[in-house]
Design a protein around this motif. Structure first.
Motif, PDB file in Angstrom:
ATOM      1  N   VAL A  71      -1.754  -4.745  -7.041  1.00  0.00           N
ATOM      2  CA  VAL A  71      -2.107  -3.471  -7.282  1.00  0.00           C
ATOM      3  C   VAL A  71      -2.069  -2.766  -5.917  1.00  0.00           C
ATOM      4  CG1 VAL A  71      -3.858  -1.781  -7.902  1.00  0.00           C
ATOM      5  CG2 VAL A  71      -3.226  -3.678  -9.439  1.00  0.00           C
ATOM      6  N   ALA A  72      -2.531  -3.569  -5.104  1.00  0.00           N
ATOM      7  CA  ALA A  72      -2.680  -2.909  -3.507  1.00  0.00           C
ATOM      8  C   ALA A  72      -1.169  -2.524  -2.977  1.00  0.00           C
ATOM      9  CB  ALA A  72      -3.281  -4.046  -2.653  1.00  0.00           C
ATOM     10  N   ILE A  73      -0.190  -3.459  -3.391  1.00  0.00           N
ATOM     11  CA  ILE A  73       1.226  -3.291  -2.836  1.00  0.00           C
ATOM     12  C   ILE A  73       1.498  -2.036  -3.628  1.00  0.00           C
ATOM     13  CG2 ILE A  73       3.416  -4.238  -2.687  1.00  0.00           C
ATOM     14  CD1 ILE A  73       1.274  -5.192  -0.600  1.00  0.00           C
ATOM     15  N   HIS A  74       1.347  -1.988  -4.881  1.00  0.00           N
ATOM     16  CA  HIS A  74       1.642  -0.693  -5.638  1.00  0.00           C
ATOM     17  C   HIS A  74       1.246   0.536  -4.896  1.00  0.00           C
ATOM     18  CE1 HIS A  74       1.817   2.477  -8.422  1.00  0.00           C
ATOM     19  NE2 HIS A  74       0.201   2.546  -8.401  1.00  0.00           N
ATOM     20  N   HIS A  75      -0.023   0.748  -4.616  1.00  0.00           N
ATOM     21  CA  HIS A  75      -0.440   1.802  -3.881  1.00  0.00           C
ATOM     22  C   HIS A  75       0.019   2.085  -2.559  1.00  0.00           C
ATOM     23  CE1 HIS A  75      -3.528   2.779  -6.936  1.00  0.00           C
ATOM     24  NE2 HIS A  75      -4.001   1.643  -6.835  1.00  0.00           N
ATOM     25  N   TRP A  76       0.217   1.187  -1.791  1.00  0.00           N
ATOM     26  CA  TRP A  76       0.981   1.206  -0.708  1.00  0.00           C
ATOM     27  C   TRP A  76       2.261   1.747  -0.841  1.00  0.00           C
ATOM     28  CZ3 TRP A  76       2.800  -3.276   3.327  1.00  0.00           C
ATOM     29  CH2 TRP A  76       2.841  -2.894   4.494  1.00  0.00           C
TER      30      TRP A  76
END
Length: 188
Positions: A71-76
């Protein structure tokens, strides 16, 4: 092609279990990533779908460090650095030894900006502490290369990029190396 295969596998997993938060997290990550490197995948519909999968991953797998990392990488990839940092911190709360989360929590604020030398030095030391045969080193080296590139240190950027490509050579790493070489006047 391999990222599209991961997307297909995540869809298959959701066909078996629509509440599998980990599969939603993979789709959030991979759809957002594809939007950044594959022009036909960069559509408003794909970005909305990636965001929906990120929300579902948080609802269904907020206690899974790997899901929160995705999810963090998605947001990034979507350009939401604050949300990326929050999700990356959550991944670290769940698993303080999550190697990539420990690395990326330091990289996220500087993905498109100049990084303090102390941050790069910490990341270089972190990478050096990883066993030489660990395949995730290419990820670390490619982002160390990016930070050097952002800072205008093209010689070190090239060195890290070349070490990264010895492990794995995805298209975006090739583009980064090309940008570095042009800055160094190595246009051949």
């Amino acid at each position: 092609a391999w990222e599209k295969e991961r997307v297909a596998l995540a869809y298959k997993a959701l066909a078996l279990d629509p509440n599998l938060g980990q599969a939603h997290s993979v789709l959030a990550d991979k759809l957002a990533y594809l939007a950044t490197v594959d022009p036909p995948s960069d559509t408003e519909e794909a970005r909305r779908e990636a965001a929906m999968h990120a929300r579902l991953a948080v609802e269904l797998a907020s206690d899974d460090a790997d899901a929160m990392f995705n999810v963090a990488i998605h947001h990034w990839h979507a350009g939401h650095d604050k949300e990326a940092s929050v999700a990356m911190e959550r991944a670290l709360e769940l698993d303080p030894n999550h190697v990539l989360a420990r690395f990326f929590v330091k990289v996220i604020p500087f993905g498109c900006a100049e990084a303090p030398r102390s941050v790069i030095d910490d990341l270089v030391a972190f990478n050096a502490a990883i066993t030489p045969d660990n395949p995730i080193r290419w990820v670390m080296l490619t982002w160390i290369s990016q930070l050097y590139l952002n800072n205008g240190d093209f010689v070190r950027a090239e060195e890290a990029a070349r070490r990264s490509e010895q492990i794995f050579r995805p298209p975006n790493a090739v583009y980064r190396l090309a940008a570095i070489l042009v800055q160094l006047g190595k246009t051949e």
